[in-house]
Every structure is written in C-alpha cells, then in structure tokens.
Write a protein that holds these residues in place. Structure first.
Motif: not given
Length: 239
Positions: A40, A43-44, A66, A68-69
């Motif tokens: 992580r 946000r990836e 949530e 996240y990409r």
C-alpha cells in the motif's frame, strides 16, 4: 538437506514479486481496516495472487468500498523448470516442465471475483516469468513423482508486465479466431484448452460476459450461445 529447504522457503515467489513491484519494504504488509495489504502506497494497493482469486473477494470488496485503487498482480509461468531432489542422497535432477501458463489463465482466475469486475478502481497486472520448482522424490509410482511434495517455486527471471485497466484491455486475451457467435465448446477449441477440463472454458466465458465483451444470445442446441459485443479488430489479439 534441512538447511537447503529452509533457504528455499525464504525465497518465496510471492516475496520476490513483491520486491519487484515495490522495492521499498516500508510499503509492504500494510494494515487497511481488518485486512493486510501486500503493498500500500497512499491510496494505491497491490495484491499479489498466484491462484485462487476467490480468496481475495471480500478483501478486495472492502478496499474498493473504502476508495482505494486496487491492482491484482498475477504471475504467469511461461517457462518452468522442475528440480527433483532425492530425499536420501540429496541428488538433484533438472528438467523442463511440459506445462506452462498462458495469458488466458488470467481470465479463468477472474471468475472468482467476477462480481467486482465492473468497478473502476480495480485493475490487473500480469507478470510473466521463468520459474524453478523444487520437489521431493517422495511420491507414488515407479518414478515417485505422483503426489510428490513441492518444496518451493521461485522465479528465475521476470519477463514482461501487462496492465489491464479497462474491460477492452482484455480483448488481447480473447482468442483471435473466436467466432462472433460462440459456445463454451467453441471457446475451449479456440483457446486450445484441454477438453477434459470444460470448467476452465466455462469460467473464462463467464468472465468475458462479465466484462461486457460478450452477451448471452440464446441457445445452440443444449448449450448457451454467446455473441461478441463491439470488439475493434485492430485491438484484438491472440490467446
């Protein structure tokens, strides 16, 4: 012998691929809610899965909910060498496996998370590799290979990375000669899948339908008939 086995276990396929995709270990094994993400960074998120995508279903659904990409990284063995170890003498023999993975394996694996395939935050990364798999000669049969214990599988060389961000990116995994209207049996023939495993063809066709690249179009005899949706010829590839 026990020392060499321990060394092999430290060189896991998963671990080496994780360092290839993110060399900085501070981003490895990050907690997100009740789950641990393989990688992580902001946000990836990257999740590495060698097989059994269905095991990721709840985890991926949570990450996506949530915001996240999420990228699912999937390694494919295009060349595999088998190292057979005699447990008594420690002697090792090496031969090339006749079995090898292909890009179409990704479609079959995606069946386990097909309900998530339309999410814009979900993408896939296929990494091809040459690997070595070490097994003990402790199985059944004259050669003691049936049911033999696998010690470890490690990448010898990573080759290419292919990213799939949008449904149309998967056109390259659809067999070039698949007709406009087709059945699962047609897909199995065009993708050169073993006839003894029709489930593999069924799962791949269901994924193609879930991606919007084909739609149900009635029946041909007792079999479901599918029709390919708009697929630009310039982007379609082989199996």
């Amino acid at each position: 012998m026990s020392e060499s086995i321990g060394t092999l276990k430290e060189m896991s396929y998963h671990r080496q691929l994780k360092y290839r995709l993110m060399p900085d270990p501070q981003f490895h094994e990050q907690r997100v809610g009740k789950y641990i993400a393989d990688i992580r960074c902001g946000r990836e998120i990257i999740e590495i899965q060698t097989c059994g995508f269905y095991k990721l279903k709840e985890k991926l659904a949570y990450f996506l909910s949530e915001g996240y990409r999420v990228t699912v990284a999937y390694p494919v063995e295009t060349v595999k060498w088998l190292l057979w170890v005699d447990p008594e003498s420690g002697e090792v023999t090496r031969r090339k496996s006749p079995k090898k993975g292909s890009a179409s394996d990704l479609l079959r694996e995606m069946y386990g998370i097909r309900e998530l395939l339309g999410h814009p935050g979900l993408s896939f990364l296929m990494v091809t590799a040459q690997t070595e798999e070490t097994r003990l000669l402790n199985g059944r049969g004259k050669e003691q290979k049936k049911g033999a214990k696998r010690l470890e599988r490690v990448p010898v060389k990573f080759l290419e990375e292919t990213r799939y961000n949008r449904p149309e990116d998967f056109l390259s995994l659809v067999p070039r000669d698949l007709p406009e209207a087709f059945t699962v049996k047609d897909y199995i023939a065009c993708a050169h899948l073993p006839k003894r495993n029709p489930r593999a063809g069924h799962d791949a066709v269901c994924v193609i339908e879930a991606l919007g690249l084909a739609e149900r179009a009635g029946n041909r005899g007792r079999a479901f008939l599918y029709r390919r949706t708009s697929m630009p010829a310039a982007t379609a590839g082989g199996s």
